[in-house]
Design a protein around this motif. Structure first.
Motif, short mmCIF file in Angstrom:
data_model
loop_
_atom_site.label_atom_id
_atom_site.label_comp_id
_atom_site.label_asym_id
_atom_site.label_seq_id
_atom_site.Cartn_x
_atom_site.Cartn_y
_atom_site.Cartn_z
N HIS A 1 46.11 44.92 40.41
CA HIS A 1 44.81 45.48 40.03
C HIS A 1 43.67 44.52 40.39
O HIS A 1 42.63 44.95 40.90
N ALA A 2 43.87 43.24 40.14
CA ALA A 2 42.84 42.25 40.48
C ALA A 2 42.62 42.20 41.99
O ALA A 2 41.48 42.12 42.45
N ALA A 3 43.71 42.26 42.76
CA ALA A 3 43.59 42.22 44.22
C ALA A 3 42.85 43.45 44.74
O ALA A 3 41.98 43.34 45.61
N LEU A 4 43.20 44.62 44.21
CA LEU A 4 42.50 45.84 44.61
C LEU A 4 41.02 45.78 44.25
O LEU A 4 40.16 46.15 45.06
N PHE A 5 40.73 45.33 43.04
CA PHE A 5 39.33 45.24 42.63
C PHE A 5 38.56 44.31 43.56
O PHE A 5 37.47 44.65 44.04
N ALA A 6 39.12 43.12 43.82
CA ALA A 6 38.44 42.15 44.68
C ALA A 6 38.24 42.71 46.08
O ALA A 6 37.17 42.56 46.68
N ALA A 7 39.26 43.38 46.61
CA ALA A 7 39.17 43.93 47.96
C ALA A 7 38.11 45.03 48.03
O ALA A 7 37.27 45.04 48.93
N ILE A 8 38.17 45.95 47.09
CA ILE A 8 37.21 47.07 47.10
C ILE A 8 35.79 46.57 46.89
O ILE A 8 34.86 47.00 47.57
N ALA A 9 35.60 45.66 45.95
CA ALA A 9 34.26 45.12 45.69
C ALA A 9 33.70 44.41 46.93
O ALA A 9 32.51 44.56 47.26
N THR A 10 34.55 43.69 47.64
CA THR A 10 34.11 43.01 48.86
C THR A 10 33.73 44.02 49.94
O THR A 10 32.69 43.87 50.60
N GLY B 1 53.80 33.18 35.96
CA GLY B 1 54.04 34.22 34.98
C GLY B 1 52.99 35.30 34.88
O GLY B 1 53.01 36.10 33.94
N VAL B 2 52.05 35.34 35.83
CA VAL B 2 51.04 36.40 35.80
C VAL B 2 51.72 37.72 36.15
O VAL B 2 52.50 37.80 37.11
N ASP B 3 51.47 38.74 35.36
CA ASP B 3 52.07 40.06 35.55
C ASP B 3 51.71 40.62 36.93
O ASP B 3 50.54 40.58 37.34
N LYS B 4 52.70 41.18 37.65
CA LYS B 4 52.46 41.69 38.99
C LYS B 4 51.49 42.87 39.01
O LYS B 4 50.71 43.02 39.94
#
Length: 92
Positions: free
Chosen positions: A50-59, A42-45
């Protein structure tokens, strides 16, 4: 002000390119599994995106630095407009 090219490593041989493609495909499968599990919970897409983009950019920033990543991200609007991120698109 001078502009610099993105300094991301690119494969230099066909074998290296194929190995990188296989690694990326495996990584994408892991991400798809995690995405589907979170979606099922049930996590909002949009929150996932946004979390995936943040994690990718931060990495990427950690690995390559802010300027290189900013240059890479600056290319994304044109690539989106060209359909590179459109799933299930029809090529004519």
């Amino acid at each position: 002000m001078s502009t610099s090219r993105t300094t991301f490593p690119f494969p230099t041989s066909d074998a290296a390119f194929e190995a990188e493609q296989e690694e990326r495909q495996l990584a994408l499968e892991y991400l798809a599994d995690a995405w589907n599990a979170a979606d099922s919970d049930g996590v909002d897409k949009q929150a996932l995106a946004h979390a995936a983009l943040f994690a990718a950019i931060a990495t990427l920033v950690d690995d390559y630095g802010e300027e290189s990543v900013a240059n890479l991200i600056g290319e994304i609007p044109e690539r989106v407009s060209n359909g590179e991120y459109t799933l299930n698109r029809v090529l004519q």
